[in-house]
Design a protein around this motif. Structure first.
Motif, PDB file in Angstrom:
ATOM      1  N   PHE A 147     -42.108 -14.232 -97.604  1.00  0.00           N
ATOM      2  CA  PHE A 147     -42.292 -15.376 -96.807  1.00  0.00           C
ATOM      3  C   PHE A 147     -41.184 -16.456 -96.999  1.00  0.00           C
ATOM      4  CE2 PHE A 147     -46.472 -13.328 -97.172  1.00  0.00           C
ATOM      5  CZ  PHE A 147     -46.680 -12.845 -95.844  1.00  0.00           C
ATOM      6  N   ASP A 148     -40.428 -16.351 -97.673  1.00  0.00           N
ATOM      7  CA  ASP A 148     -39.252 -17.329 -97.646  1.00  0.00           C
ATOM      8  C   ASP A 148     -38.232 -16.999 -96.745  1.00  0.00           C
ATOM      9  OD1 ASP A 148     -40.547 -19.203 -99.443  1.00  0.00           O
ATOM     10  OD2 ASP A 148     -39.815 -18.700-101.140  1.00  0.00           O
ATOM     11  N   ALA A 149     -38.278 -17.400 -95.538  1.00  0.00           N
ATOM     12  CA  ALA A 149     -37.645 -16.950 -94.224  1.00  0.00           C
ATOM     13  C   ALA A 149     -36.376 -17.281 -94.513  1.00  0.00           C
ATOM     14  CB  ALA A 149     -38.192 -17.289 -92.934  1.00  0.00           C
ATOM     15  N   ASP A 185     -39.689 -25.403 -96.604  1.00  0.00           N
ATOM     16  CA  ASP A 185     -40.529 -26.019 -95.681  1.00  0.00           C
ATOM     17  C   ASP A 185     -41.836 -25.132 -95.600  1.00  0.00           C
ATOM     18  OD1 ASP A 185     -42.042 -27.386 -93.769  1.00  0.00           O
ATOM     19  OD2 ASP A 185     -39.940 -28.174 -92.963  1.00  0.00           O
ATOM     20  N   THR A 186     -43.076 -25.770 -94.950  1.00  0.00           N
ATOM     21  CA  THR A 186     -44.201 -25.000 -95.025  1.00  0.00           C
ATOM     22  C   THR A 186     -44.206 -23.808 -94.197  1.00  0.00           C
ATOM     23  OG1 THR A 186     -45.285 -26.922 -95.356  1.00  0.00           O
ATOM     24  CG2 THR A 186     -46.591 -25.518 -94.140  1.00  0.00           C
ATOM     25  N   ALA A 187     -44.778 -22.596 -94.551  1.00  0.00           N
ATOM     26  CA  ALA A 187     -44.845 -21.551 -93.326  1.00  0.00           C
ATOM     27  C   ALA A 187     -46.263 -21.257 -93.125  1.00  0.00           C
ATOM     28  CB  ALA A 187     -44.218 -20.394 -94.054  1.00  0.00           C
ATOM     29  N   ARG A 188     -46.530 -20.858 -91.832  1.00  0.00           N
ATOM     30  CA  ARG A 188     -48.033 -20.631 -91.517  1.00  0.00           C
ATOM     31  C   ARG A 188     -47.960 -19.174 -91.577  1.00  0.00           C
ATOM     32  NH1 ARG A 188     -48.949 -25.182 -86.970  1.00  0.00           N
ATOM     33  NH2 ARG A 188     -46.827 -25.443 -87.470  1.00  0.00           N
ATOM     34  N   PHE A 202     -50.698 -15.270 -91.274  1.00  0.00           N
ATOM     35  CA  PHE A 202     -51.981 -15.167 -90.651  1.00  0.00           C
ATOM     36  C   PHE A 202     -52.496 -13.805 -91.315  1.00  0.00           C
ATOM     37  CE2 PHE A 202     -49.625 -17.206 -87.535  1.00  0.00           C
ATOM     38  CZ  PHE A 202     -50.640 -18.376 -86.984  1.00  0.00           C
ATOM     39  N   ILE A 218     -55.352 -18.711 -91.714  1.00  0.00           N
ATOM     40  CA  ILE A 218     -54.153 -18.888 -91.490  1.00  0.00           C
ATOM     41  C   ILE A 218     -53.911 -19.653 -92.872  1.00  0.00           C
ATOM     42  CG2 ILE A 218     -52.813 -20.739 -90.042  1.00  0.00           C
ATOM     43  CD1 ILE A 218     -56.005 -19.902 -88.616  1.00  0.00           C
ATOM     44  N   ASN A 275     -43.268 -32.247 -96.653  1.00  0.00           N
ATOM     45  CA  ASN A 275     -43.563 -30.754 -96.134  1.00  0.00           C
ATOM     46  C   ASN A 275     -45.060 -30.559 -96.620  1.00  0.00           C
ATOM     47  OD1 ASN A 275     -41.281 -31.112 -94.692  1.00  0.00           O
ATOM     48  ND2 ASN A 275     -40.257 -29.481 -96.099  1.00  0.00           N
ATOM     49  N   SER A 300     -47.481 -32.179 -94.481  1.00  0.00           N
ATOM     50  CA  SER A 300     -47.488 -31.676 -93.275  1.00  0.00           C
ATOM     51  C   SER A 300     -48.521 -30.416 -93.267  1.00  0.00           C
ATOM     52  CB  SER A 300     -46.348 -31.544 -92.624  1.00  0.00           C
ATOM     53  OG  SER A 300     -45.442 -32.729 -92.890  1.00  0.00           O
ATOM     54  N   ARG A 334     -53.336 -30.124 -92.185  1.00  0.00           N
ATOM     55  CA  ARG A 334     -53.932 -29.227 -91.253  1.00  0.00           C
ATOM     56  C   ARG A 334     -55.100 -28.089 -91.903  1.00  0.00           C
ATOM     57  NH1 ARG A 334     -48.639 -26.698 -90.446  1.00  0.00           N
ATOM     58  NH2 ARG A 334     -47.570 -28.206 -88.958  1.00  0.00           N
ATOM     59  N   ALA A 351     -42.434 -19.537 -88.192  1.00  0.00           N
ATOM     60  CA  ALA A 351     -43.464 -19.944 -88.956  1.00  0.00           C
ATOM     61  C   ALA A 351     -43.431 -21.261 -89.772  1.00  0.00           C
ATOM     62  CB  ALA A 351     -43.690 -18.958 -90.248  1.00  0.00           C
ATOM     63  N   LYS A 352     -42.151 -21.522 -89.713  1.00  0.00           N
ATOM     64  CA  LYS A 352     -41.923 -22.864 -90.683  1.00  0.00           C
ATOM     65  C   LYS A 352     -41.775 -24.102 -89.362  1.00  0.00           C
ATOM     66  CE  LYS A 352     -39.938 -20.765 -94.474  1.00  0.00           C
ATOM     67  NZ  LYS A 352     -40.820 -21.105 -95.524  1.00  0.00           N
ATOM     68  N   ARG A 366     -42.249 -27.152 -86.589  1.00  0.00           N
ATOM     69  CA  ARG A 366     -43.406 -28.140 -86.376  1.00  0.00           C
ATOM     70  C   ARG A 366     -43.844 -27.876 -85.095  1.00  0.00           C
ATOM     71  NH1 ARG A 366     -42.907 -28.918 -91.282  1.00  0.00           N
ATOM     72  NH2 ARG A 366     -42.136 -30.802 -92.153  1.00  0.00           N
ATOM     73  N   GLU A 375     -45.413 -34.120 -90.097  1.00  0.00           N
ATOM     74  CA  GLU A 375     -46.333 -34.175 -88.958  1.00  0.00           C
ATOM     75  C   GLU A 375     -47.467 -33.950 -89.413  1.00  0.00           C
ATOM     76  OE1 GLU A 375     -46.170 -30.412 -86.270  1.00  0.00           O
ATOM     77  OE2 GLU A 375     -45.306 -31.849 -85.256  1.00  0.00           O
TER      78      GLU A 375
END
Lengths: 614, 265
Positions: free
Chosen positions: A63-65, A77-80, A82, A91, A104, A107, A111, B137-138, B140, B159
């Motif tokens: 997941f570390d893109a 940075d935050t990854a989402r 599913f 999520i 980050n 952020s 959510r 996926a990263k 905003r 954000e």
């Protein structure tokens, strides 16, 4: 095991937090791989990239893109992502643990409805473990599962786990957070992630996957009192639609709404929607909707609609807990933009009560600035009154962000209302407005008829600066242009309305201003532009400006200050003329300001279709 | 509350914030399933109206049926359609055989940059989703691009709490992503729920294949599938473990990271 394919009936946002290197991305990769939730080829693709670059495959890489993230082995940075398990779609927000990327992490966590917080068994509770725990409580994430990772590095020993569990539970208890579960795992080897670990048979609690299942979905907001912050006003066709999102409670056609802080009231005529049959007649918390009202009133973005007996708080000041993420420190006395739901207003920090060191919850007093990544207890003062709630009662209308430069630089939750000096007048105005007996002709119709909106032009300044001369000139200009204007001199009130008062009563400056403001309010209701001078009150100019603004709110008050020489105008002044010689030019300048504020349409006779911008 | 309606409410909120804060706003429409759902959500947000232009970056290599569909909906929904094309590159003979990333950069990224520059758009609404691929996926919801349309993923602004970045220095613009939280399955379930018209290239039309993701003809390949209806697509997606963009050639290796950093959609 493979991911379930049943249709998910609910979804839950989970954030993954913890100190850098404690294994969040690895846990995430393992969770997906072991539940069969990875797309075909994902594992192979990442393994191939690893081979190509000559390094050992790690679950974290899934997941570390960004190349940089994989090279440095940290999440930037935050990854989402599913995945679905047992009719629930998760999520999962993988938030970076590095101190530098706290914004980050925030952020991502902002959510979330629940959090998994990772602690490295070999390292124990670290700075970011504490800080993240504290920030989660500030962000309102109350459901927390603690995962003690890398148990393989400590020989899967129970006493190591229990030491960390006790230490961290004690810490969370100070924040009134009770963790859902504390789970010992090894993400690298898959112990207690999806399958129960045989190497930690002493542990009888749930796995990480089972812990996710224990988190509850919060659904109570619809049962709260109504809060509907106005997002925009649309007039694409014949309908005048108030758009916005219901943030708490529910509403339906026929309900009487009060808009704060303007105190306007009206009934809901319809709930508008596209491609929904039959047309809805109600809405509840969470929904983005459009409504029409049974009368045309001026409402603008930022007002909060509620029921009359459950209105939000209104003040220019409140106390809050705030975290600061800005590059520059947050300084006392400096201007920032405050955004609360849909309201945007200039504000400044009136007082910093204490800085809370999130690393050990120590407190520091007497600071004049809040540094990056610090948390502070402070009082904010806004330029004009706004409506809000305490965070303990309402989530969305109880929190705010501050904007510095172009970016959101901090966020906070409101803990206390701070009373300001306008409170009595504001209460009076509210009671009066709620009970106001209206005729058949509304302000909107008067504005259409007159070709301008109602407003007050308030000329302040010392004696013999030409105030009265300018006011007269302006009135004459307005009327010559076909506007409806009236010169309201306080002296006339003293001789008529106030004639029965004693000398000592007449010396009560605050009362004289109040009376003057109420008369101005009546004239405003007739749709006039009231031009006025303020000599006789004996109060400071800025106090007069504030009081009149409160009483005629939300009609705009344009404060014009006159002085013989260059001087600092009183706070709240819109226009300042120092020793003017050309009064025609000054009056024209005021006309320009009236146009800019949306009081006058730009062309004579044109119907003003815009909103006030106060 | 229904998950699809929750996603809809959030997207509508974002679209309304974008419309409120950006004077020169436009929406990118590729006629694919995602950007068509996005367009539908705009009609939801603005009660049947679409109060900004729709941009189509035309590479000239799109499948012809997509252009017919575009023109039909533009007529029926009274859309303000703006078409951008990197004519210079096309005249010079740009095509995918010169390198997929090179071709995407010239005909999509550069064409979009030219359009943004020419029209001065300060906000561009796009239908990218977090579950499509790693760099998305990263993202905003409101994501700044600098003067060269580049994305600084190392330093994204905070954000939170539905407060978005709406202020920006002159010469830069903001990409707005209302569909970030949607999955591919959500998209199809919503198309079904709302009965949104879509291109039949997404369905098996008899040869046992269908397109799962639509792009340029030379770089987009159909997948094996017998899904002939939306219901069958939804059923297929509930069981598949094949990545959505497996038929998109530019995703190979680190293609998307490189493309997106430089301003690709």
């Amino acid at each position: 095991m493979t991911a379930t394919t049943a249709k998910p009936t609910e979804h839950l946002n989970i954030v993954l937090v913890g100190h850098v290197d404690h294994g969040k991305s690895t846990l995430l990769g393992r969770l997906y791989a072991d539940t069969g939730s990875l797309p075909d080829g994902r594992l192979e693709k990442v393994q191939a990239i690893c081979r190509q670059q000559g390094k050992e495959f790690e679950y974290a890489f899934l997941f570390d893109a960004f190349l940089e993230e994989q090279e440095q082995g940290i999440t930037i940075d935050t990854a989402r992502t599913f995945f679905t398990w047992n009719t629930r779609q998760y999520i999962i927000i993988d938030a970076p643990g590095h101190k530098e990327f706290l914004k980050n992490m925030i952020s991502g966590a902002a959510r979330a409805e629940a959090a998994l917080l990772l602690i490295d068994a070999a390292e124990g509770v670290r700075e970011q473990s504490i800080k993240h725990g504290y920030l989660l409580s500030l962000l309102g994430v109350k459901q927390v599962g603690v995962v003690v990772n890398k148990m393989d590095l400590v020989g899967y020993r129970q006493e190591v786990f229990e030491g960390i569990e006790t230490e961290y539970r004690d810490f969370l208890a100070q924040l009134n957070v009770v963790p859902e579960r504390v789970v010992p795992v090894s993400a690298k080897y898959g112990d207690n992630i999806v399958t129960r670990s045989e190497r930690m048979s002493w542990y009888r609690g749930p796995t990480v996957l089972e812990t996710l299942g224990l988190f509850r979905k919060e659904t109570a907001r619809a049962e709260q009192p109504l809060r509907f912050p106005v997002q925009d006003v649309y007039k694409f066709d014949a309908r005048r639609i108030l758009a916005g999102r219901v943030t708490a409670g529910r509403l339906k056609v026929g309900d009487r709404l009060v808009f704060s802080p303007s105190n306007k009231t009206a009934n809901i005529k319809s709930v508008e929607a596209f491609n929904i049959e039959p047309q809805p007649i109600e809405a509840q918390a969470g929904q983005s909707i459009g409504i029409t009202l049974d009368e045309q009133i001026f409402i603008e973005r930022g007002e909060i609609a509620s029921r009359q007996d459950e209105i939000p708080l209104v003040s220019t000041a409140f106390r809050a807990n705030l975290f600061w993420l800005g590059r520059r420190p947050l300084e006392r006395g400096k201007k920032y933009v405050l955004r609360l739901a849909t309201r945007e207003v200039d504000c400044e920090v009136a007082a910093i009560h204490r800085i809370i060191d999130a690393a050990d919850l120590n407190q520091r007093q007497g600071a004049s600035a809040v540094g990056r990544n610090e948390v502070a207890d402070l009082t904010l003062r806004a330029k004009s009154p706004l409506s809000f709630d305490l965070y303990g009662s309402f989530e969305t209308t109880g929190r705010f962000v501050l904007v510095d430069d172009f970016d959101i630089a901090g966020g906070g939750i409101i803990t206390e209302l701070v009373h300001d000096e306008q409170e009595f007048l504001r209460d009076e105005a509210r009671r009066r407005d709620f009970a106001w007996v209206k005729g058949e002709v509304g302000l909107e119709e008067r504005a259409q008829h007159f070709g301008h909106r109602a407003a007050v032009v308030l000329v302040t300044g010392a004696a013999h600066t030409g105030k009265s001369f300018l006011a007269r000139k302006l009135e004459a200009f307005l009327v010559a242009e076909g506007r409806h204007a009236y010169l309201l001199d306080a002296e006339n009130l003293r001789r008529g309305l106030d004639a029965d008062l004693s000398q000592s009563q007449k010396a009560d400056s605050a009362e004289m201003v109040r009376r003057y403001g109420e008369v101005a309010r009546l004239l405003i209701d007739t749709g006039l532009i009231v031009v006025s001078t303020t000599n006789p009150f004996g109060l400071a100019h800025h106090q007069v400006i504030q009081a009149i603004r409160t009483l005629v709110h939300p009609a705009p008050v344009i404060a014009v200050h006159m002085s013989k020489t260059e001087e600092e105008p009183p706070p709240g002044t819109d226009l300042h003329f120092a020793g003017p010689k050309d009064f025609d030019a000054a009056a024209r300048r005021i006309l320009e300001e009236l146009k800019r504020k949306g009081v006058l349409a730009h062309a004579i006779g044109a119907k003003p279709t815009f909103q006030y911008s106060i | 509350m229904n998950r699809l309606r929750q996603l809809e409410d959030q997207s509508v909120y974002i679209l309304r914030e974008a419309y409120k804060h950006f004077d020169n706003l436009a929406m990118l429409w590729s006629m694919g399933k995602d950007s068509t759902v996005l367009l539908w959500l705009a009609r939801k947000a603005f009660l049947g109206h679409v109060p900004f232009p729709l941009l189509h970056v035309d590479t000239s290599y799109k499948i012809p049926a997509m252009i017919e569909y575009r023109d039909r909906l533009a007529r029926e929904w009274r859309l303000n359609l703006v078409i951008g094309q990197n004519k210079e590159a096309l005249t010079a003979g740009m095509n995918h055989t010169l390198g997929r990333v090179t071709c995407c950069t010239a005909l999509k990224t550069d064409a979009l940059k030219q359009l943004v520059e020419e029209k001065g758009y300060t906000g561009i609404i796009l239908g990218v989703r977090a579950d499509e691929e790693g760099t998305r996926a990263k993202e905003r919801y409101f994501s700044p691009r600098d003067k060269n349309s580049e994305w600084d993923f190392r330093d994204q602004p905070p954000e939170l709490w539905d407060q978005f970045k709406t202020a920006f220095p002159e010469g830069t613009h903001i990409r707005i992503h209302p569909l970030l939280d949607w999955t591919e399955l959500n998209i199809w379930e919503y198309i079904k729920l709302e009965n949104i018209p879509f291109i039949d290239l997404y369905l098996d039309r008899g040869d046992g294949t269908r397109y799962r993701s639509l792009g340029c003809a030379p770089c987009t390949f159909p997948i094996k599938s017998t899904a002939k209806t939306v219901d069958e697509i939804i059923e297929e997606l509930r069981h598949t473990t094949i990545a959505e963009r497996s038929g998109r050639a530019q995703d190979e290796g680190r293609g998307m990271e490189l493309l997106r950093k430089d301003g690709y959609m």
